[in-house]
Scaffold this motif. Sequence first.
Motif, PDB file in Angstrom:
ATOM      1  N   LEU A 161       6.304  -4.677  -4.896  1.00 14.11           N
ATOM      2  CA  LEU A 161       4.527  -3.643  -4.497  1.00 14.11           C
ATOM      3  C   LEU A 161       4.158  -4.860  -4.269  1.00 14.11           C
ATOM      4  O   LEU A 161       3.585  -5.586  -5.116  1.00 14.11           O
ATOM      5  CB  LEU A 161       4.808  -2.714  -5.706  1.00 14.11           C
ATOM      6  N   VAL A 162       2.963  -5.005  -3.159  1.00 16.52           N
ATOM      7  CA  VAL A 162       2.057  -5.565  -2.765  1.00 16.52           C
ATOM      8  C   VAL A 162       0.730  -4.512  -2.287  1.00 16.52           C
ATOM      9  O   VAL A 162       0.600  -3.598  -2.563  1.00 16.52           O
ATOM     10  CB  VAL A 162       2.533  -6.163  -1.694  1.00 16.52           C
ATOM     11  N   VAL A 163      -0.518  -4.679  -3.301  1.00 19.49           N
ATOM     12  CA  VAL A 163      -1.975  -4.169  -2.991  1.00 19.49           C
ATOM     13  C   VAL A 163      -2.300  -5.184  -3.663  1.00 19.49           C
ATOM     14  O   VAL A 163      -2.925  -6.146  -4.277  1.00 19.49           O
ATOM     15  CB  VAL A 163      -1.348  -2.901  -4.017  1.00 19.49           C
ATOM     16  N   GLY A 164      -3.963  -5.051  -2.591  1.00 17.23           N
ATOM     17  CA  GLY A 164      -5.001  -5.136  -2.624  1.00 17.23           C
ATOM     18  C   GLY A 164      -5.746  -5.054  -4.192  1.00 17.23           C
ATOM     19  O   GLY A 164      -6.147  -4.061  -4.409  1.00 17.23           O
ATOM     20  N   ASP A 165      -6.040  -5.960  -4.686  1.00 16.49           N
ATOM     21  CA  ASP A 165      -6.684  -6.098  -6.272  1.00 16.49           C
ATOM     22  C   ASP A 165      -8.423  -5.008  -5.965  1.00 16.49           C
ATOM     23  O   ASP A 165      -9.176  -5.092  -4.808  1.00 16.49           O
ATOM     24  CB  ASP A 165      -7.041  -7.113  -6.683  1.00 16.49           C
ATOM     25  N   ASN A 224       0.788  -1.224  -0.185  1.00 15.43           N
ATOM     26  CA  ASN A 224       0.211   0.274   0.423  1.00 15.43           C
ATOM     27  C   ASN A 224       1.157   1.109   0.038  1.00 15.43           C
ATOM     28  O   ASN A 224       0.476   2.108   0.076  1.00 15.43           O
ATOM     29  CB  ASN A 224      -1.055   0.094   1.109  1.00 15.43           C
ATOM     30  N   VAL A 225       1.916   1.637  -0.623  1.00 15.10           N
ATOM     31  CA  VAL A 225       1.777   2.509  -0.769  1.00 15.10           C
ATOM     32  C   VAL A 225       2.021   3.928  -1.559  1.00 15.10           C
ATOM     33  O   VAL A 225       1.260   3.499  -2.555  1.00 15.10           O
ATOM     34  CB  VAL A 225       4.085   2.363  -1.422  1.00 15.10           C
ATOM     35  N   ASP A 226       2.316   5.030  -1.077  1.00 18.59           N
ATOM     36  CA  ASP A 226       1.751   5.850  -2.125  1.00 18.59           C
ATOM     37  C   ASP A 226       3.522   7.029  -1.592  1.00 18.59           C
ATOM     38  O   ASP A 226       3.087   7.555  -0.640  1.00 18.59           O
ATOM     39  CB  ASP A 226       0.952   7.001  -1.812  1.00 18.59           C
ATOM     40  N   THR A 227       3.897   7.102  -3.289  1.00 27.46           N
ATOM     41  CA  THR A 227       4.760   8.374  -2.455  1.00 27.46           C
ATOM     42  C   THR A 227       5.208   9.408  -3.352  1.00 27.46           C
ATOM     43  O   THR A 227       5.917  10.072  -3.613  1.00 27.46           O
ATOM     44  CB  THR A 227       6.153   7.574  -3.937  1.00 27.46           C
ATOM     45  N   ASN A 228       3.528   9.935  -3.478  1.00 25.73           N
ATOM     46  CA  ASN A 228       3.657  11.052  -4.066  1.00 25.73           C
ATOM     47  C   ASN A 228       2.958  12.124  -2.514  1.00 25.73           C
ATOM     48  O   ASN A 228       3.586  11.660  -1.223  1.00 25.73           O
ATOM     49  CB  ASN A 228       1.901  11.708  -4.353  1.00 25.73           C
ATOM     50  N   MET A 262      -3.385  -9.101  -5.439  1.00 23.80           N
ATOM     51  CA  MET A 262      -4.169  -9.969  -4.684  1.00 23.80           C
ATOM     52  C   MET A 262      -5.173  -9.972  -5.067  1.00 23.80           C
ATOM     53  O   MET A 262      -6.328  -8.800  -4.247  1.00 23.80           O
ATOM     54  CB  MET A 262      -4.058 -10.220  -3.735  1.00 23.80           C
ATOM     55  N   ALA A 263      -6.235 -10.422  -5.049  1.00 22.41           N
ATOM     56  CA  ALA A 263      -8.128 -10.919  -4.664  1.00 22.41           C
ATOM     57  C   ALA A 263      -8.022 -11.454  -3.435  1.00 22.41           C
ATOM     58  O   ALA A 263      -8.061 -11.605  -2.699  1.00 22.41           O
ATOM     59  CB  ALA A 263      -7.748 -11.734  -6.451  1.00 22.41           C
ATOM     60  N   ASP A 264      -9.312  -9.963  -2.955  1.00 22.53           N
ATOM     61  CA  ASP A 264     -10.274 -10.440  -2.239  1.00 22.53           C
ATOM     62  C   ASP A 264      -8.688 -10.521  -0.784  1.00 22.53           C
ATOM     63  O   ASP A 264      -9.308 -10.498  -0.191  1.00 22.53           O
ATOM     64  CB  ASP A 264     -10.410 -12.144  -2.171  1.00 22.53           C
ATOM     65  N   ALA A 265      -8.664  -9.300  -1.014  1.00 22.51           N
ATOM     66  CA  ALA A 265      -7.087  -9.179  -0.021  1.00 22.51           C
ATOM     67  C   ALA A 265      -7.589  -7.469   0.663  1.00 22.51           C
ATOM     68  O   ALA A 265      -7.410  -7.512   1.837  1.00 22.51           O
ATOM     69  CB  ALA A 265      -5.645  -8.839  -0.797  1.00 22.51           C
ATOM     70  N   GLY A 266      -8.877  -7.009  -0.057  1.00 23.82           N
ATOM     71  CA  GLY A 266      -8.600  -4.990   0.749  1.00 23.82           C
ATOM     72  C   GLY A 266      -8.000  -4.662   0.484  1.00 23.82           C
ATOM     73  O   GLY A 266      -6.887  -5.033   0.506  1.00 23.82           O
ATOM     74  N   GLY A 267      -8.044  -4.267   1.843  1.00 23.55           N
ATOM     75  CA  GLY A 267      -7.243  -2.836   2.260  1.00 23.55           C
ATOM     76  C   GLY A 267      -5.301  -2.902   3.177  1.00 23.55           C
ATOM     77  O   GLY A 267      -4.552  -2.387   3.044  1.00 23.55           O
ATOM     78  N   MET A 268      -5.430  -4.748   3.359  1.00 22.83           N
ATOM     79  CA  MET A 268      -3.894  -4.761   4.134  1.00 22.83           C
ATOM     80  C   MET A 268      -4.331  -5.971   3.365  1.00 22.83           C
ATOM     81  O   MET A 268      -4.818  -7.620   4.531  1.00 22.83           O
ATOM     82  CB  MET A 268      -5.060  -5.061   5.811  1.00 22.83           C
ATOM     83  N   PRO A 269      -3.027  -6.730   3.066  1.00 24.20           N
ATOM     84  CA  PRO A 269      -3.296  -7.650   2.284  1.00 24.20           C
ATOM     85  C   PRO A 269      -2.679  -8.901   3.108  1.00 24.20           C
ATOM     86  O   PRO A 269      -2.759  -9.789   3.688  1.00 24.20           O
ATOM     87  CB  PRO A 269      -2.375  -7.194   1.039  1.00 24.20           C
ATOM     88  N   GLN A 270      -1.973  -8.641   4.386  1.00 23.48           N
ATOM     89  CA  GLN A 270      -0.997  -9.294   5.625  1.00 23.48           C
ATOM     90  C   GLN A 270      -1.686  -9.625   6.548  1.00 23.48           C
ATOM     91  O   GLN A 270      -1.523 -10.855   6.823  1.00 23.48           O
ATOM     92  CB  GLN A 270       0.161  -7.776   6.037  1.00 23.48           C
ATOM     93  N   ALA A 290      -8.500  -2.268  -4.305  1.00 29.93           N
ATOM     94  CA  ALA A 290      -7.938  -1.527  -2.925  1.00 29.93           C
ATOM     95  C   ALA A 290      -7.302  -0.451  -2.758  1.00 29.93           C
ATOM     96  O   ALA A 290      -7.581   0.269  -4.526  1.00 29.93           O
ATOM     97  CB  ALA A 290      -7.099  -1.909  -2.651  1.00 29.93           C
ATOM     98  N   PRO A 291      -8.224   0.904  -2.501  1.00 28.34           N
ATOM     99  CA  PRO A 291      -7.872   2.340  -2.301  1.00 28.34           C
ATOM    100  C   PRO A 291      -6.650   3.073  -2.951  1.00 28.34           C
ATOM    101  O   PRO A 291      -6.734   3.462  -3.330  1.00 28.34           O
ATOM    102  CB  PRO A 291      -8.692   3.041  -1.391  1.00 28.34           C
ATOM    103  N   TYR A 292      -5.112   1.697  -2.379  1.00 25.54           N
ATOM    104  CA  TYR A 292      -4.217   2.093  -2.972  1.00 25.54           C
ATOM    105  C   TYR A 292      -3.673   1.403  -4.359  1.00 25.54           C
ATOM    106  O   TYR A 292      -2.632   2.172  -4.566  1.00 25.54           O
ATOM    107  CB  TYR A 292      -2.997   0.890  -1.904  1.00 25.54           C
ATOM    108  N   GLU A 293      -4.729   1.265  -4.614  1.00 26.86           N
ATOM    109  CA  GLU A 293      -4.075   0.319  -6.273  1.00 26.86           C
ATOM    110  C   GLU A 293      -3.863   1.762  -7.334  1.00 26.86           C
ATOM    111  O   GLU A 293      -2.923   1.415  -7.809  1.00 26.86           O
ATOM    112  CB  GLU A 293      -5.533  -0.472  -6.668  1.00 26.86           C
ATOM    113  N   GLU A 294      -4.430   2.278  -7.306  1.00 26.86           N
ATOM    114  CA  GLU A 294      -3.768   3.424  -8.423  1.00 26.86           C
ATOM    115  C   GLU A 294      -2.104   3.865  -8.233  1.00 26.86           C
ATOM    116  O   GLU A 294      -1.832   4.374  -9.089  1.00 26.86           O
ATOM    117  CB  GLU A 294      -4.539   4.307  -7.861  1.00 26.86           C
ATOM    118  N   ALA A 295      -2.158   4.428  -6.434  1.00 30.55           N
ATOM    119  CA  ALA A 295      -0.687   4.978  -6.140  1.00 30.55           C
ATOM    120  C   ALA A 295       0.142   4.147  -6.268  1.00 30.55           C
ATOM    121  O   ALA A 295       0.995   4.324  -6.275  1.00 30.55           O
ATOM    122  CB  ALA A 295      -1.334   5.143  -4.966  1.00 30.55           C
TER     123      ALA A 295
END
Length: 303
Positions: A230-234, A158-162, A259-267, A236-241
């Motif tokens: 880089l890891v993000v849920g499919d 869920n990284v966002d470097t902006n 990740m499918a069905d991972a939501g906002g917190m894949p870990q 998920a709100p962080y996907e674009e970033a």
Amino acid sequence: TVSLNWDLRFCTCIVIRDITLAADIEIEHCVETSHGVLHVTVHGAGNVRRPAILTFHDVGMDSKSCFSTLFKFEEMQEIVKNFTVVHVDAPGQEDGAAIYPAGYQYATMDQISDMLPAVLQYFNFRTIIGVGVGAGAYILSKFTLTNPEAVEGLVLINVDTNARGWMDWAAQKLSNLTSSLSDQILSHLFSQVCVSKCFDNQTFMFFFLSYSRRDLNIERNNTFKCPVMLVVGDQAPYEEAAVECNSKLDPTTTSFLKMADAGGMPQLTQPSKLTEAFKYFIQGMGYSNLACSHSPDLCVLWV
């Protein structure tokens, strides 16, 4: 068995869950840095021939709530046996921390990043593999750009470097939603416990509000010098970033995992899939011979 050892520079608490299992030895430290004290928890046997795995959590969480599900997962225990795992809590975010007074000048994201070299020096770690979530991913990204020789690999969830701050992002995402749907989005990003911690606990709120960050200015000619996953849920709100960050990284050393069905917190929601991907990642770095079964739901893009 619990023992305490104090001196003028640090405090140490050793918690032995089971004396027969080295991986269950948990040692807590308070490490003094130029911007304050960091609470650090160390697991593992201390293999100095390999980099330490250093984690940093997201806002509204501490290291235990953010990473316990993943690192207590049975297959992940195989990694704990081969590496020293170091969980770093942002200032005042650990369980049982004192409440900061109103008006306290909390450290910025960049200042927290600048505290990490003291952690490596304290434990005499030459290099690390960083694992960060959200705000922790930003902090580890900043640390890696500043100290490239100290980081052998990065896992950024869920990284966002902006440059935009979290509140700007939240306003953008939630401005046209009903209040009930806004609550659903917040629950999707953070557990209800995490949300309540942020708004009921002033110390958690300090870290929450400090998640206002400068653009890291990552480009193909100014990027990480180490392998990155880089890891993000499919969806998920962080996907674009995360997609935008991926486009700026070196394609020869970057993997992108949705990740499918991972939501906002894949870990938390998909520890099995994330463990499998992490094993592949460290195998690619030459540090593990552990086998991984193929998962049809795991999509890792090596780009």
